[in-house]
Scaffold this motif. Sequence first.
Motif: not given
Length: 235
Positions: A12, A58-59, A52, A50, A77, A62-63, A35, A189, A10, A185
Amino acid sequence: MKNNHTILIQGALEEELEQFLSALLNREEKIIAGYEFYIGKISDQNIILSKTLVGTLNSTIATTLGILNFHPDTVINQGIAGSHSLELHVGDIIIGESCVNINAYKMPLTKRGEGSNPFEWELNKRARDVQFADKNLIDKIEKNLSSQEKKVYRGIFGSGDVFNREYDRISWIQNTFHNLSEDMESIGCYTVCNRFSIPCIGIRIISNNELLQEKMDKSVASDLQKALLSVIDKI
């Protein structure tokens, strides 16, 4: 022998993924609920990248999407972070043994005109709920990154939707949580991965240190990615 292990990596920001994207072979893009995910291989390793986007919400989203749609065996991450330590400088790398929410407080009751004093805020349950990285991943990452003669530290990530720049506030947070850094983030995660029992780890490179007046340098994100690319086949 075919490698069936899948790693979800991941970042951001665009700057936190560009080196990985350049190295990703047989790249396939998939957008889920807005995403971005990129599927391919790096060093014969199955990789999902990813983006994120910024922030704990958002994290978290997305996770969750990454785990439910791609079923990774490991989640990494990574990206930039601000230092909360006088000992850490721009370009230093931190492996997050654990992560705490530094933006979860309960304020004392005050009356009109009594003002606000953040140093009297109390931690709420979410701030006390420490999330941990996978110990085996910590040991592997530290061993391989340290072999590159880089300054690598282990410690606590502070994470929350806040960009602290006040010296006294940063010191209060560090004294309260004993965190080495701040990002927006990691807590999303770590929390999601631990809920799904997916081994995860956070790796951050210091991009600024407000305590030492070391200005923001997002370009160090590229240095972290290059370092991780050199050890990704050993994870």
